[in-house]
Design an enzyme around this catalytic site. Sequence first.
Site, PDB file in Angstrom:
ATOM      1  N   LYS A  27     -42.644  17.823 201.359  1.00  0.00           N
ATOM      2  CA  LYS A  27     -42.149  16.456 201.704  1.00  0.00           C
ATOM      3  C   LYS A  27     -42.875  15.720 202.659  1.00  0.00           C
ATOM      4  CE  LYS A  27     -40.800  17.518 206.200  1.00  0.00           C
ATOM      5  NZ  LYS A  27     -41.671  17.032 207.424  1.00  0.00           N
ATOM      6  N   PRO A 120     -49.522  23.813 202.399  1.00  0.00           N
ATOM      7  CA  PRO A 120     -50.117  24.417 203.726  1.00  0.00           C
ATOM      8  C   PRO A 120     -48.815  24.692 204.680  1.00  0.00           C
ATOM      9  CG  PRO A 120     -51.229  22.464 203.046  1.00  0.00           C
ATOM     10  CD  PRO A 120     -50.203  22.645 202.329  1.00  0.00           C
ATOM     11  N   ALA A 123     -47.576  22.778 208.638  1.00  0.00           N
ATOM     12  CA  ALA A 123     -48.242  21.702 208.521  1.00  0.00           C
ATOM     13  C   ALA A 123     -47.462  20.215 208.698  1.00  0.00           C
ATOM     14  CB  ALA A 123     -49.120  21.637 207.170  1.00  0.00           C
ATOM     15  N   GLY A 124     -46.312  20.453 208.902  1.00  0.00           N
ATOM     16  CA  GLY A 124     -45.259  19.050 208.659  1.00  0.00           C
ATOM     17  C   GLY A 124     -45.150  18.887 207.425  1.00  0.00           C
ATOM     18  N   GLY A 126     -42.985  20.781 205.681  1.00  0.00           N
ATOM     19  CA  GLY A 126     -41.325  21.508 205.215  1.00  0.00           C
ATOM     20  C   GLY A 126     -41.574  22.632 204.066  1.00  0.00           C
ATOM     21  N   SER A 129     -38.551  25.270 204.782  1.00  0.00           N
ATOM     22  CA  SER A 129     -37.345  24.678 204.509  1.00  0.00           C
ATOM     23  C   SER A 129     -36.957  24.358 202.888  1.00  0.00           C
ATOM     24  CB  SER A 129     -37.178  23.387 205.276  1.00  0.00           C
ATOM     25  OG  SER A 129     -37.359  23.516 206.383  1.00  0.00           O
ATOM     26  N   SER A 130     -38.104  23.990 202.186  1.00  0.00           N
ATOM     27  CA  SER A 130     -37.927  23.649 200.795  1.00  0.00           C
ATOM     28  C   SER A 130     -37.747  24.937 200.086  1.00  0.00           C
ATOM     29  CB  SER A 130     -39.350  23.035 200.193  1.00  0.00           C
ATOM     30  OG  SER A 130     -39.389  22.866 198.787  1.00  0.00           O
ATOM     31  N   ASP A 162     -34.430  20.514 207.777  1.00  0.00           N
ATOM     32  CA  ASP A 162     -34.934  19.586 206.586  1.00  0.00           C
ATOM     33  C   ASP A 162     -34.398  20.274 205.511  1.00  0.00           C
ATOM     34  OD1 ASP A 162     -36.438  18.236 208.065  1.00  0.00           O
ATOM     35  OD2 ASP A 162     -38.317  19.165 207.968  1.00  0.00           O
TER      36      ASP A 162
HETATM   37  P1  ATP Z   1     -40.892  23.020 210.261  1.00  0.00           P
HETATM   38  O1  ATP Z   1     -41.131  21.502 211.013  1.00  0.00           O
HETATM   39  O2  ATP Z   1     -39.805  23.124 209.728  1.00  0.00           O
HETATM   40  O3  ATP Z   1     -41.358  23.822 211.128  1.00  0.00           O
HETATM   41  P2  ATP Z   1     -43.321  22.935 208.613  1.00  0.00           P
HETATM   42  O4  ATP Z   1     -43.489  22.294 207.444  1.00  0.00           O
HETATM   43  O5  ATP Z   1     -44.041  22.341 209.761  1.00  0.00           O
HETATM   44  O6  ATP Z   1     -41.628  22.836 209.145  1.00  0.00           O
HETATM   45  P3  ATP Z   1     -43.477  25.693 207.538  1.00  0.00           P
HETATM   46  O7  ATP Z   1     -44.535  25.534 206.414  1.00  0.00           O
HETATM   47  O8  ATP Z   1     -41.987  25.479 207.009  1.00  0.00           O
HETATM   48  O9  ATP Z   1     -43.715  24.435 208.611  1.00  0.00           O
HETATM   49  O10 ATP Z   1     -43.554  26.873 208.566  1.00  0.00           O
HETATM   50  C1  ATP Z   1     -43.044  26.891 209.752  1.00  0.00           C
HETATM   51  C2  ATP Z   1     -42.837  28.501 210.192  1.00  0.00           C
HETATM   52  O11 ATP Z   1     -41.849  29.024 209.441  1.00  0.00           O
HETATM   53  C3  ATP Z   1     -44.124  29.152 209.977  1.00  0.00           C
HETATM   54  O12 ATP Z   1     -44.603  29.681 211.306  1.00  0.00           O
HETATM   55  C4  ATP Z   1     -44.088  30.124 208.939  1.00  0.00           C
HETATM   56  O13 ATP Z   1     -44.391  31.388 209.483  1.00  0.00           O
HETATM   57  C5  ATP Z   1     -42.393  30.577 209.113  1.00  0.00           C
HETATM   58  N1  ATP Z   1     -41.767  30.799 207.778  1.00  0.00           N
HETATM   59  C6  ATP Z   1     -40.740  31.406 207.517  1.00  0.00           C
HETATM   60  N2  ATP Z   1     -40.416  31.329 205.982  1.00  0.00           N
HETATM   61  C7  ATP Z   1     -41.431  30.635 205.527  1.00  0.00           C
HETATM   62  C8  ATP Z   1     -41.649  30.528 204.151  1.00  0.00           C
HETATM   63  N3  ATP Z   1     -40.945  30.854 203.224  1.00  0.00           N
HETATM   64  N4  ATP Z   1     -42.743  29.488 203.913  1.00  0.00           N
HETATM   65  C9  ATP Z   1     -43.424  29.119 204.785  1.00  0.00           C
HETATM   66  N5  ATP Z   1     -43.332  29.277 206.194  1.00  0.00           N
HETATM   67  C10 ATP Z   1     -42.380  30.294 206.587  1.00  0.00           C
END
Ligand code: ATP
Length: 308
Positions: A27, A120, A123-124, A126, A129-130, A162
């Site tokens: 997202k 990635p 990285a922001g 999601g 969460s996805s 999210d």
């Molecule tokens: P958020 O803002 O929710 O932290 P984001 O998009 O910045 O999301 P994600 O890629 O979701 O970051 O990863 C956040 C953390 O969640 C990472 O430290 C990662 O190790 C952990 N994590 C746990 N399960 C997963 C998964 N299935 N996919 C990615 N990261 C995961």
Amino acid sequence: MAAKKSLFSGGWTTEQDQNLRIKSPAKINLFLHVTAKRSDGYHDLLSLMCCISLYDNITLSPSSCQGIEICCMHASVPENHTNLAYRAAALFFRELGCDPAFPESGEKNGLRIKIEKNIPVAAGLGGGSSNAAAVLSALNSVYDHPFSMATLSNMGLSLGADVPFFLFGKPAIAAGIGEKLTDYAKLRHFTLMLVCPEFSVSTAAVYKKLNLRLTKCEKKLKKFLFGEPVFDVRQHLCNDLELVTTVLHPEILQIKQKLMDLNANGALMSGSGPAVFGVFTESDKARFAYDVLAENDNWRVFIAETLF
Ligand code: ATP
């Protein structure tokens, strides 16, 4: 096992070998206005969110192990019970009141979740969460919809703010901590050029450093929120978290500038960063920007489309 209805955006398919393949999209936040800090430590926000065509691939299959098994070849993604896909499946089976298993799978009575990461991490975008939403949604379909969308969304919210948005699966304005979702059908199609620097960002750390007195989105969004709610890239792209993350990582500003120099209509950091997206109304300009920025070895670059 016969494939039932398609629920999750991107859809899913089953094959004769009983593997269930799901696409789990990233997202972006086209705007992210933090409105207040709550007494429970969370922040209230208003955000225009949209899924994009950059996907993790998830495969659910029967396993000879007991319980849930995660397989993900990515150094930053846990393969244990803390993985969000694991937590989503465990929650689903707990609420259903049965042991984790893939239905109709004979003596193989565990569930294997294989995640091929393209989004990635941290990285922001999601990704985690996805993945959680994809697993919840797919299991709900496979088990013939034991949970309503509202229940599934509440379950998702307990995993991450999210997750309800990814279950919703359409462009939406998110309020509350992200769980109050309103369909935003007026969003037009854009081609996006995503640039992800090598470092990752902790969302919790960014929110901790946020000073609400310094945020700028409220002013930029006045017309959108209180006048005509038509999203305009040039006026409304804004992210209250950008100020915090760019102080820690000025490279983000450099990426934004490069995207603008390459004729993006606008550029913004997504979520708490560090991923930056350039918005292009003409896809050939996005393609040109991709070719130029792909030369930089310190950045991962992607072209993606907004999903509806
Ligand atoms: P958020 O803002 O929710 O932290 P984001 O998009 O910045 O999301 P994600 O890629 O979701 O970051 O990863 C956040 C953390 O969640 C990472 O430290 C990662 O190790 C952990 N994590 C746990 N399960 C997963 C998964 N299935 N996919 C990615 N990261 C995961």
